[in-house]
Scaffold this active site. Structure first.
Site, PDB file in Angstrom:
ATOM      1  N   CYS A  79       0.839  -1.199   0.000  1.00  0.00           N
ATOM      2  CA  CYS A  79       0.000   0.000   0.000  1.00  0.00           C
ATOM      3  C   CYS A  79       0.878   1.255   0.000  1.00  0.00           C
ATOM      4  O   CYS A  79       1.582   1.514  -0.968  1.00  0.00           O
ATOM      5  CB  CYS A  79      -0.987  -0.031   1.155  1.00  0.00           C
ATOM      6  SG  CYS A  79      -2.322   1.205   0.976  1.00  0.00           S
ATOM      7  N   HIS A 182      -3.902  -4.578  -0.500  1.00  0.00           N
ATOM      8  CA  HIS A 182      -3.507  -5.214   0.762  1.00  0.00           C
ATOM      9  C   HIS A 182      -3.625  -6.739   0.638  1.00  0.00           C
ATOM     10  O   HIS A 182      -4.719  -7.279   0.793  1.00  0.00           O
ATOM     11  CB  HIS A 182      -4.424  -4.739   1.894  1.00  0.00           C
ATOM     12  CG  HIS A 182      -4.192  -3.327   2.305  1.00  0.00           C
ATOM     13  ND1 HIS A 182      -3.226  -2.969   3.216  1.00  0.00           N
ATOM     14  CD2 HIS A 182      -4.794  -2.183   1.922  1.00  0.00           C
ATOM     15  CE1 HIS A 182      -3.245  -1.657   3.384  1.00  0.00           C
ATOM     16  NE2 HIS A 182      -4.184  -1.149   2.601  1.00  0.00           N
ATOM     17  N   GLU A 184      -2.738  -8.886   2.780  1.00  0.00           N
ATOM     18  CA  GLU A 184      -3.116  -9.422   4.092  1.00  0.00           C
ATOM     19  C   GLU A 184      -4.610  -9.290   4.363  1.00  0.00           C
ATOM     20  O   GLU A 184      -5.121  -9.884   5.308  1.00  0.00           O
ATOM     21  CB  GLU A 184      -2.300  -8.725   5.189  1.00  0.00           C
ATOM     22  CG  GLU A 184      -2.739  -7.320   5.555  1.00  0.00           C
ATOM     23  CD  GLU A 184      -2.322  -6.237   4.570  1.00  0.00           C
ATOM     24  OE1 GLU A 184      -2.642  -5.062   4.830  1.00  0.00           O
ATOM     25  OE2 GLU A 184      -1.671  -6.563   3.542  1.00  0.00           O
TER      26      GLU A 184
END
Length: 205
Positions: A79, A182, A184
């Protein structure tokens, strides 16, 4: 060991938990020796470009990051961590980025769309990228951002997304990898991307 650079940026814990889920030894740290001795290094980030660069300078991490890259240690920006790898951003005029890669970080044009761009978007693959091995084109990942990358060299762009403009969503240059989205927070696809990064240099990439 994988070092996640801790410079008071948001979202660090989510990255740590995702890697721990994959069974990795992870350390949140701003210690130069620990970062330089890591097998892989991740620079996460949520927030403003200028504030992030100020913190990296305050913690004397700019030269450490550059040394990690020079040592050819696999490095992943996430990011804001992607944007910081470039020279500058429209978000913080006059603030110098890390300058490791070349390109423009621009504000997403508000052409009848909501900014920030928050939500799931599909990826296309302009060039082969090791992060996307085994992931079909059109896979969806999760974005949260108001600024986007336009890389100077199209050959480093390994994933792109459309949201009011063409967003260079992921890049790869030597040992340097970065994602605007992202991983994750991107469910199984994101975990697959992180696993691909983890596998680099282990004879599985």
């Amino acid at each position: 060991m994988i070092a996640i650079i801790d410079y008071d940026a948001g979202n660090i814990k989510s990255v740590e938990k995702a890697l721990q889920y994959l069974g990795e030894d992870v350390q949140l740290t701003r210690d130069a020796d620990m970062i330089l001795s890591a097998q892989k290094v991740i620079l996460p980030g949520v927030g403003s470009f200028g504030d992030a660069m100020q913190k990296l300078q305050r913690y004397e991490l700019v030269s450490v990051i550059r040394e990690v890259v020079e040592r050819k240690t696999p490095f992943l920006g996430i990011c804001l961590g992607l944007q910081l790898l470039f020279e500058s951003s429209e978000e913080s005029p006059g603030v110098e980025g890390l300058g490791i890669l070349q390109g423009k970080v621009l504000r997403i044009p508000e052409k009848g769309i909501k900014v920030p761009h928050i939500g799931w978007n599909s990826l296309s693959y302009p060039n082969p990228g090791r992060l996307f091995a085994g992931i079909e084109e059109g896979a969806f990942v999760y974005f949260v951002h108001s600024y986007y990358l336009e890389a100077k060299e199209s050959k480093i762009v390994t994933a792109a997304a459309e949201y009011g403009t063409c967003i260079h969503a992921s890049v790869e240059s030597g040992n340097v990898f970065a994602c605007q989205f992202h991983p994750e927070k991107s469910s199984d696809t994101g975990l697959h991307i992180l696993q691909n990064f983890v596998n680099i240099g282990r004879g599985k990439d």
